[in-house]
Design a protein around this motif. Structure first.
Motif, PDB file in Angstrom:
ATOM      1  N   ILE A  55       0.797  -1.152   0.297  1.00 42.71           N
ATOM      2  CA  ILE A  55      -0.236   0.007  -0.076  1.00 42.71           C
ATOM      3  C   ILE A  55       0.709   1.407  -0.264  1.00 42.71           C
ATOM      4  O   ILE A  55       0.610   2.312  -0.743  1.00 42.71           O
ATOM      5  N   GLY A  56       2.049   1.162   0.670  1.00 40.81           N
ATOM      6  CA  GLY A  56       2.915   2.375   0.710  1.00 40.81           C
ATOM      7  C   GLY A  56       3.534   2.506  -0.956  1.00 40.81           C
ATOM      8  O   GLY A  56       3.644   3.672  -1.181  1.00 40.81           O
ATOM      9  N   ALA A  57       3.902   1.505  -1.441  1.00 38.13           N
ATOM     10  CA  ALA A  57       4.464   1.488  -2.817  1.00 38.13           C
ATOM     11  C   ALA A  57       3.356   2.261  -3.654  1.00 38.13           C
ATOM     12  O   ALA A  57       3.599   2.732  -4.754  1.00 38.13           O
ATOM     13  N   ALA A  58       2.063   1.477  -3.735  1.00 40.01           N
ATOM     14  CA  ALA A  58       1.187   2.247  -4.426  1.00 40.01           C
ATOM     15  C   ALA A  58       0.836   3.440  -4.296  1.00 40.01           C
ATOM     16  O   ALA A  58       0.469   4.335  -5.199  1.00 40.01           O
ATOM     17  N   ALA A  59       0.915   4.098  -3.136  1.00 37.18           N
ATOM     18  CA  ALA A  59       0.760   5.474  -2.807  1.00 37.18           C
ATOM     19  C   ALA A  59       1.933   6.256  -3.441  1.00 37.18           C
ATOM     20  O   ALA A  59       1.792   7.319  -4.132  1.00 37.18           O
ATOM     21  N   ALA A  60       3.225   5.828  -3.487  1.00 37.86           N
ATOM     22  CA  ALA A  60       4.187   6.419  -3.898  1.00 37.86           C
ATOM     23  C   ALA A  60       4.306   6.373  -5.400  1.00 37.86           C
ATOM     24  O   ALA A  60       4.438   7.503  -6.017  1.00 37.86           O
ATOM     25  N   ILE A  61       3.711   5.400  -5.882  1.00 38.44           N
ATOM     26  CA  ILE A  61       3.692   5.282  -7.560  1.00 38.44           C
ATOM     27  C   ILE A  61       2.370   6.232  -8.178  1.00 38.44           C
ATOM     28  O   ILE A  61       2.514   7.104  -9.035  1.00 38.44           O
ATOM     29  N   ASP A  62       1.223   6.174  -7.162  1.00 40.15           N
ATOM     30  CA  ASP A  62       0.300   7.482  -7.305  1.00 40.15           C
ATOM     31  C   ASP A  62       0.630   8.674  -7.302  1.00 40.15           C
ATOM     32  O   ASP A  62       0.156   9.805  -8.056  1.00 40.15           O
ATOM     33  N   ARG A  63       1.794   8.775  -6.729  1.00 45.21           N
ATOM     34  CA  ARG A  63       2.448  10.295  -6.420  1.00 45.21           C
ATOM     35  C   ARG A  63       3.354  10.807  -7.598  1.00 45.21           C
ATOM     36  O   ARG A  63       3.974  11.737  -7.500  1.00 45.21           O
ATOM     37  N   GLY A  64       3.548   9.566  -8.534  1.00 49.92           N
ATOM     38  CA  GLY A  64       4.364   9.960  -9.555  1.00 49.92           C
ATOM     39  C   GLY A  64       6.073   9.398  -9.559  1.00 49.92           C
ATOM     40  O   GLY A  64       6.796   9.812 -10.365  1.00 49.92           O
ATOM     41  N   TYR A  65       6.228   8.666  -8.338  1.00 50.30           N
ATOM     42  CA  TYR A  65       7.927   8.130  -8.290  1.00 50.30           C
ATOM     43  C   TYR A  65       7.741   7.272  -9.488  1.00 50.30           C
ATOM     44  O   TYR A  65       7.165   6.214  -9.847  1.00 50.30           O
ATOM     45  N   ARG A  66       9.135   7.242 -10.017  1.00 51.90           N
ATOM     46  CA  ARG A  66       9.473   6.548 -11.069  1.00 51.90           C
ATOM     47  C   ARG A  66      10.031   5.114 -10.912  1.00 51.90           C
ATOM     48  O   ARG A  66      10.476   4.273 -11.646  1.00 51.90           O
ATOM     49  N   ALA A  67      10.548   4.919  -9.397  1.00 53.96           N
ATOM     50  CA  ALA A  67      11.195   3.771  -9.007  1.00 53.96           C
ATOM     51  C   ALA A  67      10.792   3.675  -7.452  1.00 53.96           C
ATOM     52  O   ALA A  67      10.546   4.904  -6.730  1.00 53.96           O
ATOM     53  N   VAL A  68      10.578   2.618  -7.055  1.00 54.80           N
ATOM     54  CA  VAL A  68      10.319   2.415  -5.528  1.00 54.80           C
ATOM     55  C   VAL A  68      11.133   1.152  -5.167  1.00 54.80           C
ATOM     56  O   VAL A  68      11.403   0.495  -5.977  1.00 54.80           O
ATOM     57  N   VAL A  69      11.521   1.291  -3.711  1.00 58.34           N
ATOM     58  CA  VAL A  69      12.199   0.363  -3.131  1.00 58.34           C
ATOM     59  C   VAL A  69      11.459  -0.227  -1.957  1.00 58.34           C
ATOM     60  O   VAL A  69      11.039   0.659  -1.143  1.00 58.34           O
ATOM     61  N   ALA A  70      11.065  -1.307  -1.859  1.00 61.91           N
ATOM     62  CA  ALA A  70      10.115  -2.011  -0.732  1.00 61.91           C
ATOM     63  C   ALA A  70      11.177  -2.852   0.064  1.00 61.91           C
ATOM     64  O   ALA A  70      11.778  -3.523  -0.179  1.00 61.91           O
ATOM     65  N   LEU A  71      11.144  -2.340   1.520  1.00 63.68           N
ATOM     66  CA  LEU A  71      12.171  -2.936   2.446  1.00 63.68           C
ATOM     67  C   LEU A  71      11.533  -3.339   3.706  1.00 63.68           C
ATOM     68  O   LEU A  71      10.783  -2.553   4.429  1.00 63.68           O
ATOM     69  N   GLY A  72      11.800  -4.678   3.921  1.00 59.51           N
ATOM     70  CA  GLY A  72      11.064  -5.023   5.228  1.00 59.51           C
ATOM     71  C   GLY A  72      11.647  -6.303   5.666  1.00 59.51           C
ATOM     72  O   GLY A  72      12.666  -6.774   4.952  1.00 59.51           O
ATOM     73  N   VAL A  73      11.318  -6.988   6.839  1.00 58.06           N
ATOM     74  CA  VAL A  73      11.950  -7.961   7.438  1.00 58.06           C
ATOM     75  C   VAL A  73      10.897  -8.832   8.165  1.00 58.06           C
ATOM     76  O   VAL A  73      10.121  -8.229   8.646  1.00 58.06           O
ATOM     77  N   VAL A  74      10.790 -10.182   7.815  1.00 62.13           N
ATOM     78  CA  VAL A  74       9.898 -10.959   8.492  1.00 62.13           C
ATOM     79  C   VAL A  74      10.598 -12.132   8.952  1.00 62.13           C
ATOM     80  O   VAL A  74      11.286 -12.941   8.089  1.00 62.13           O
ATOM     81  N   ILE A  75      10.599 -12.350  10.007  1.00 65.27           N
ATOM     82  CA  ILE A  75      11.168 -13.642  10.691  1.00 65.27           C
ATOM     83  C   ILE A  75      10.506 -14.555  11.133  1.00 65.27           C
ATOM     84  O   ILE A  75       9.376 -14.274  11.882  1.00 65.27           O
ATOM     85  N   ARG A  76      10.728 -15.768  10.769  1.00 63.71           N
ATOM     86  CA  ARG A  76       9.841 -16.879  10.995  1.00 63.71           C
ATOM     87  C   ARG A  76       9.619 -17.166  12.471  1.00 63.71           C
ATOM     88  O   ARG A  76      10.643 -17.143  13.202  1.00 63.71           O
ATOM     89  N   GLY A  77       8.370 -17.338  12.942  1.00 64.92           N
ATOM     90  CA  GLY A  77       8.038 -17.625  14.111  1.00 64.92           C
ATOM     91  C   GLY A  77       7.438 -19.016  14.324  1.00 64.92           C
ATOM     92  O   GLY A  77       7.564 -20.112  13.235  1.00 64.92           O
ATOM     93  N   ASP A  78       6.515 -19.321  15.401  1.00 57.25           N
ATOM     94  CA  ASP A  78       5.848 -20.458  15.623  1.00 57.25           C
ATOM     95  C   ASP A  78       4.571 -20.688  15.060  1.00 57.25           C
ATOM     96  O   ASP A  78       3.979 -21.669  15.221  1.00 57.25           O
ATOM     97  N   THR A  79       4.034 -19.837  14.308  1.00 55.70           N
ATOM     98  CA  THR A  79       2.686 -19.793  13.596  1.00 55.70           C
ATOM     99  C   THR A  79       2.801 -19.642  12.137  1.00 55.70           C
ATOM    100  O   THR A  79       3.821 -19.144  11.446  1.00 55.70           O
ATOM    101  N   PRO A  80       1.756 -19.712  11.571  1.00 48.71           N
ATOM    102  CA  PRO A  80       1.671 -19.602   9.870  1.00 48.71           C
ATOM    103  C   PRO A  80       1.670 -17.978   9.560  1.00 48.71           C
ATOM    104  O   PRO A  80       1.767 -17.826   8.534  1.00 48.71           O
ATOM    105  N   HIS A  81       1.733 -17.299  10.661  1.00 49.79           N
ATOM    106  CA  HIS A  81       1.777 -15.755  10.371  1.00 49.79           C
ATOM    107  C   HIS A  81       2.859 -15.370   9.293  1.00 49.79           C
ATOM    108  O   HIS A  81       2.681 -14.608   8.580  1.00 49.79           O
TER     109      HIS A  81
END
Length: 160
Positions: free
Chosen positions: A63-89
């Protein structure tokens, strides 16, 4: 190691290219490294100063990337971290974010550098965060990929 065979655009230059970096807030140390790497890639390629947009977690990257694209950015970088836990989350967040980022890039034709770390352990994330003791710099790599695709697309010659 995943860097084997990775391209190295030694002279990538994109003067003035507008870049938005969408960055999760989870796992601050890892995110600080990823964000620094992405900013360094933008500096190395001479883009315009990137705008950093923070979102709560990795699931919110699309959703952050979509908003940036809507505002006219010509390239987007999506940065995040997900570390496995004990559930399917872990699986739901990784799959949801990945699928929507890919869909958004294809639907809008705006390149999105994929810097979402999906790791089993915090040590794996730290090893990829571009920190002084890291073996990889995925923030830099994701930004470079987005910049390279943006310059490639801009240089395409129309057919017909």
């Amino acid at each position: 190691m995943s860097r084997i065979g990775a391209p190295s655009p030694d002279s990538l230059q994109a003067p003035g290219l507008t870049v938005a970096i969408i960055a999760s807030r989870w796992h601050q140390v890892v995110m600080d490294g990823l964000l620094a790497g992405a900013r360094r890639a933008c500096t190395d390629a001479a883009t315009a100063t990137p705008e950093v947009i923070r979102v709560p977690g990795s699931f919110e990257l699309p959703i952050g990337a979509a908003a940036a694209i809507d505002r006219g950015y010509r390239a987007v970088v999506a940065l995040g971290v997900v570390i496995r836990g004990d559930t399917p989350h872990f699986d739901y967040v990784c799959n949801g974010a990945t699928d929507q980022i890919a869909r958004l890039a294809v639907d809008t034709r705006v390149p999105i550098g994929f810097g979402l770390l999906t790791c089993d352990t915090e040590d794996q994330a730290l090893a990829r965060a571009g920190l002084p003791d890291s073996i990889e710099d995925k923030g830099y790599e994701a930004a470079t990929a987005a910049i390279e695709v943006a310059t490639t697309l801009a240089a395409l010659t129309p057919v017909g």
